[in-house]
Enzyme design. Structure first.
Site, PDB file in Angstrom:
ATOM      1  NE  ARG A 236      -4.284  -0.627  -0.318  1.00 25.73           N
ATOM      2  CZ  ARG A 236      -4.416  -1.530  -1.289  1.00 25.73           C
ATOM      3  NH1 ARG A 236      -3.376  -1.922  -2.001  1.00 25.73           N
ATOM      4  NH2 ARG A 236      -5.592  -2.045  -1.576  1.00 25.73           N
ATOM      5  CD  GLU A 265      -2.391   3.724  -5.894  1.00 20.27           C
ATOM      6  OE1 GLU A 265      -3.402   3.199  -6.398  1.00 20.27           O
ATOM      7  OE2 GLU A 265      -1.581   3.105  -5.199  1.00 20.27           O
ATOM      8  CG  HIS A 287      -2.721  -0.260  -7.122  1.00 17.78           C
ATOM      9  ND1 HIS A 287      -3.155   0.453  -6.047  1.00 17.78           N
ATOM     10  CD2 HIS A 287      -2.904  -1.575  -6.768  1.00 17.78           C
ATOM     11  CE1 HIS A 287      -3.579  -0.360  -5.101  1.00 17.78           C
ATOM     12  NE2 HIS A 287      -3.437  -1.600  -5.519  1.00 17.78           N
TER      13      HIS A 287
HETATM   14  P1  NAD Z   1      -2.895 -10.191   5.130  1.00 13.42           P
HETATM   15  O1  NAD Z   1      -3.886  -9.554   6.022  1.00 13.42           O
HETATM   16  O2  NAD Z   1      -3.029 -11.626   4.827  1.00 13.42           O
HETATM   17  O3  NAD Z   1      -1.437  -9.973   5.748  1.00 13.42           O
HETATM   18  C1  NAD Z   1      -0.999  -8.767   6.291  1.00 13.42           C
HETATM   19  C2  NAD Z   1       0.025  -9.093   7.369  1.00 13.42           C
HETATM   20  O4  NAD Z   1       0.583  -7.868   7.837  1.00 13.42           O
HETATM   21  C3  NAD Z   1      -0.590  -9.796   8.590  1.00 13.42           C
HETATM   22  O5  NAD Z   1       0.091 -11.014   8.853  1.00 13.42           O
HETATM   23  C4  NAD Z   1      -0.402  -8.799   9.707  1.00 13.42           C
HETATM   24  O6  NAD Z   1      -0.146  -9.427  10.938  1.00 13.42           O
HETATM   25  C5  NAD Z   1       0.812  -8.031   9.240  1.00 13.42           C
HETATM   26  N1  NAD Z   1       0.944  -6.739   9.880  1.00 13.42           N
HETATM   27  C6  NAD Z   1      -0.030  -5.857  10.235  1.00 13.42           C
HETATM   28  N2  NAD Z   1       0.515  -4.788  10.837  1.00 13.42           N
HETATM   29  C7  NAD Z   1       1.859  -4.989  10.854  1.00 13.42           C
HETATM   30  C8  NAD Z   1       2.954  -4.239  11.332  1.00 13.42           C
HETATM   31  N3  NAD Z   1       2.778  -3.073  11.940  1.00 13.42           N
HETATM   32  N4  NAD Z   1       4.199  -4.742  11.173  1.00 13.42           N
HETATM   33  C9  NAD Z   1       4.396  -5.928  10.567  1.00 13.42           C
HETATM   34  N5  NAD Z   1       3.394  -6.711  10.110  1.00 13.42           N
HETATM   35  C10 NAD Z   1       2.139  -6.238  10.249  1.00 13.42           C
HETATM   36  O7  NAD Z   1      -2.874  -9.312   3.802  1.00 13.42           O
HETATM   37  P2  NAD Z   1      -2.378  -9.757   2.352  1.00 13.42           P
HETATM   38  O8  NAD Z   1      -3.525 -10.322   1.605  1.00 13.42           O
HETATM   39  O9  NAD Z   1      -1.140 -10.550   2.498  1.00 13.42           O
HETATM   40  O10 NAD Z   1      -2.078  -8.332   1.707  1.00 13.42           O
HETATM   41  C11 NAD Z   1      -0.928  -7.604   2.083  1.00 13.42           C
HETATM   42  C12 NAD Z   1      -0.964  -6.213   1.468  1.00 13.42           C
HETATM   43  O11 NAD Z   1      -0.928  -6.297   0.057  1.00 13.42           O
HETATM   44  C13 NAD Z   1      -2.222  -5.403   1.792  1.00 13.42           C
HETATM   45  O12 NAD Z   1      -1.851  -4.069   2.024  1.00 13.42           O
HETATM   46  C14 NAD Z   1      -3.034  -5.483   0.497  1.00 13.42           C
HETATM   47  O13 NAD Z   1      -3.923  -4.410   0.358  1.00 13.42           O
HETATM   48  C15 NAD Z   1      -1.921  -5.434  -0.504  1.00 13.42           C
HETATM   49  N6  NAD Z   1      -2.265  -5.917  -1.840  1.00 13.42           N
HETATM   50  C16 NAD Z   1      -1.799  -5.189  -2.896  1.00 13.42           C
HETATM   51  C17 NAD Z   1      -2.051  -5.620  -4.179  1.00 13.42           C
HETATM   52  C18 NAD Z   1      -1.595  -4.831  -5.365  1.00 13.42           C
HETATM   53  O14 NAD Z   1      -2.328  -4.765  -6.341  1.00 13.42           O
HETATM   54  N7  NAD Z   1      -0.439  -4.242  -5.333  1.00 13.42           N
HETATM   55  C19 NAD Z   1      -2.795  -6.801  -4.384  1.00 13.42           C
HETATM   56  C20 NAD Z   1      -3.239  -7.527  -3.280  1.00 13.42           C
HETATM   57  C21 NAD Z   1      -2.944  -7.071  -2.004  1.00 13.42           C
HETATM   58  C1  MLT Z   2      -5.991  -5.112  -3.370  1.00 17.28           C
HETATM   59  O1  MLT Z   2      -5.926  -4.562  -2.275  1.00 17.28           O
HETATM   60  O2  MLT Z   2      -6.689  -6.118  -3.553  1.00 17.28           O
HETATM   61  C2  MLT Z   2      -5.162  -4.599  -4.465  1.00 17.28           C
HETATM   62  O3  MLT Z   2      -4.561  -3.418  -4.175  1.00 17.28           O
HETATM   63  C3  MLT Z   2      -5.770  -4.686  -5.810  1.00 17.28           C
HETATM   64  C4  MLT Z   2      -6.843  -3.714  -6.181  1.00 17.28           C
HETATM   65  O4  MLT Z   2      -6.937  -2.629  -5.673  1.00 17.28           O
HETATM   66  O5  MLT Z   2      -7.629  -4.065  -7.030  1.00 17.28           O
END
Ligand code: NAD
Ligand code: MLT
Length: 548
Positions: A236, A265, A287
């Site tokens: 993020r 964004e 993104h």
């Molecule tokens: P998830 O909830 O499975 O995992 C997040 C992890 O972060 C958890 O294990 C949590 O304990 C940990 N966490 C929370 N606060 C923390 C801190 N202060 N220090 C260290 N660890 C901490 O989430 P996920 O599905 O693995 O997604 C992770 C990230 O990726 C999210 O921000 C999500 O929005 C993002 N994401 C981005 C895209 C993209 O298009 N770029 C796609 C999917 C997900």
């Molecule tokens: C998500 O949080 O799932 C990703 O950032 C992807 C999206 O925004 O579609």
């Protein structure tokens, strides 16, 4: 057929989800993708469900503009574009699709990491410019490098297994996961972020954006990086301080940076990452981490199916603002959930008697039934939330939902503590301890082998009563004839005693009585009881509408 539910889709989502909406006989689909903030507020006036991705900001004002809004669907994981407490306050369910794009994001992150360390996008661009300068694009291998994963959740865990296959030495920082989980991934869990960062060659971030992770990687933290380390953020925008990162790349302290996400964004034209002098060490993408056909189909399907279930009043999953899914609890757990609520109600009534505002609530769960950890989205277990719901219902009414109870407790500066442990009395017990501005209140309840709810302790008194029906609780002077007098008073007023429990203590000359009664105790009867002079205090609780 009744009026159709109106569902507004504000961004491009997978065809599968759209088709489900198009084919649903009870749904009117409205697709409007380039609404301004104000237009969205106006459009929301008669909308029942809105489906978004990360490009639609659902702040408090926008949510409040949804007068008949029941559900906000997020075709993806991150819900940082949605003001969750604002939605909860209005009873709006927020649905996401947490696992649908995990692998897309994992593969993209690895692609981003390889692109940064091998400068693949820059090399590609140079060939397009007609150049053939191979030495300029010498990078480093992943094999043997120390990789720090910040956030070992769904994406972080899958990065760990894949990066170990690259021969990387993987360790992680995530204060919220268990050692057991890290061990199962064969990942060393670091207790301290600064120490972990100082050891890493490559750092990849996979946490949500929260108040804790906002600007987690700031100028000070970057100073602690190994010189020449690489940083990847496909989680993020806002987790890294963008100006500080750009400067560290410029200074050479960071070997390179790859990111798919930005604090705002799309990027402003003067964004520090667009500076020409650092373009050879930066990989920036718009993104697209989740943009695979597979992931988009899956997240749109998951989000739409669950949104429809909310609208139709059917069971649904992935509600991020429901603290737990009641339908996933076993029958025994549901009985304890109900008991916790009743204990919360009783505790509030007993606090009310003394006129002391509640300062803190400690919910103590004893016994194996409370051991189950999985599946709860909140920081508290369902029983704690249920106790809070009961506690707050007394002053705020029955509309206090599980969703809003922890928020309301926080609003009222009530400290909430929960603990679990072994039970030394009954097989399982649930105990609530209220600290109030006057006297503290303690209640303990259990469920017997026959499935009967029992309250076994009220303050200092051990006793045994069933929290059902209409109940009169009182403290009385422990003298001969008092209970008889109370019985006669009630009898004269046409109130029958269905059950009676008494708790006695030797030292104070006071006892605690609980009567289950048929009929109502009106003010007149209450006054007679008070005037009798035998009672120190008394209160009534009505559980007659409850499930037994
Ligand atoms: P998830 O909830 O499975 O995992 C997040 C992890 O972060 C958890 O294990 C949590 O304990 C940990 N966490 C929370 N606060 C923390 C801190 N202060 N220090 C260290 N660890 C901490 O989430 P996920 O599905 O693995 O997604 C992770 C990230 O990726 C999210 O921000 C999500 O929005 C993002 N994401 C981005 C895209 C993209 O298009 N770029 C796609 C999917 C997900
Ligand atoms: C998500 O949080 O799932 C990703 O950032 C992807 C999206 O925004 O579609």
């Amino acid at each position: 057929m009744k009026n159709k539910w109106k569902v507004l889709v504000t961004e491009t989502i997978g065809e599968i989800g759209l088709n489900i909406l198009k084919d649903a006989p009870d749904i009117e689909l409205i697709e409007e993708k380039s609404l301004t903030e104000n237009e969205l507020k106006v459009r929301l006036a008669d909308i029942n469900g809105i489906l978004t991705r990360s490009g639609t900001t659902m702040d408090e004002e926008t949510i409040n503009a949804g007068h008949v809004l029941k559900v906000i669907g997020r075709a993806g994981v991150g819900v940082d574009n949605i003001n969750i407490p604002a939605a909860s306050r209005k009873g709006i369910i927020v649905i996401n699709a947490p696992s649908g794009n995990t692998l897309a994001a994992v593969e993209f992150t690895i692609g981003c990491m390889l692109s940064v360390v091998r400068k693949i996008p820059q090399a590609c661009a140079s060939v397009r410019r007609g150049e053939w300068t191979r030495s300029k694009f010498t990078g480093c291998q992943l094999n043997g490098k120390k990789l720090l994963i910040i956030g070992l959740g769904r994406i972080g865990s899958n990065i760990a297994t894949r990066c170990r296959a690259f021969g990387m030495d993987v360790f992680a920082y995530d204060p919220y996961i268990t050692q057991k989980k890290a061990d199962s991934l064969r990942v060393e869990l670091m207790p301290n972020l600064e120490d972990a960062i100082s050891m890493a060659d490559i750092i990849t971030i996979h946490t949500p954006l929260t108040s804790e992770t906002k600007n987690m990687i700031d100028q000070k933290m970057i100073k602690g990086f190994k010189s020449g380390a690489y940083l990847i953020n496909c989680a993020r925008g806002g987790i890294v301080d963008e100006k500080a990162v750009a400067q560290a790349v410029r200074d050479g302290h960071l070997g390179g940076f790859g990111t798919d996400v930005f604090s705002l964004e799309p990027l402003a034209k003067d964004h520090p990452f667009l500076a020409e002098d650092i373009s050879d060490r930066l990989v920036i993408t718009p993104h697209i981490g989740a943009n695979t056909y597979e992931a988009q189909s899956e997240v749109s399907r998951i989000a739409v199916e669950n949104m429809l279930a909310v609208l139709r009043g059917e069971p649904y999953f992935h509600a991020v603002n429901l603290p737990f899914m009641e339908q996933t609890l076993t029958l025994d757990q549901k009985m304890y959930l109900n008991l916790s609520r009743k204990i919360g109600v009783l505790a509030a009534k007993l606090a009310e008697v003394k006129g002391g505002a509640v300062k803190s609530v400690h919910v103590k769960m004893r016994g194996i039934i409370f051991d189950k950890e999985e599946g709860y989205t909140e920081q508290f277990k369902p029983y704690t939330i249920s106790a809070l719901k009961g506690l707050l219902e007394v002053s705020l009414g029955e509309e206090v939902s599980y969703m809003i109870a922890p928020i309301l407790a926080k609003d009222r500066n009530i400290t909430v503590i929960e603990s679990t442990g072994e039970s030394h009395t009954y097989k399982n017990t649930i105990e609530i301890e209220l600290e109030t501005e006057k006297e503290n209140v303690i209640l303990i309840g259990t469920i017997t082998e026959e499935g009967r709810q029992r309250i076994v302790r009220v303050n200092d008194y051990w006793l045994d009563f069933v929290p059902n029906g209409k109940i009169l609780i009182f403290q009385n002077h422990d003298m001969p004839g008092v209970i008889g007098k109370i019985g006669s008073l009630l009898g004269e007023s046409g109130v029958n005693i269905a059950n009676f429990a008494l708790g006695r203590k030797d030292d104070k000359g006071l006892a605690l009585g609980v009567l289950e009664i048929d009929g109502d105790i009106n003010d007149k009867i209450m006054n007679k009881l008070i005037k009798s002079g035998d009672l120190v205090w008394e209160t009534t609780v009505d559980f007659s509408e409850e499930n037994k």
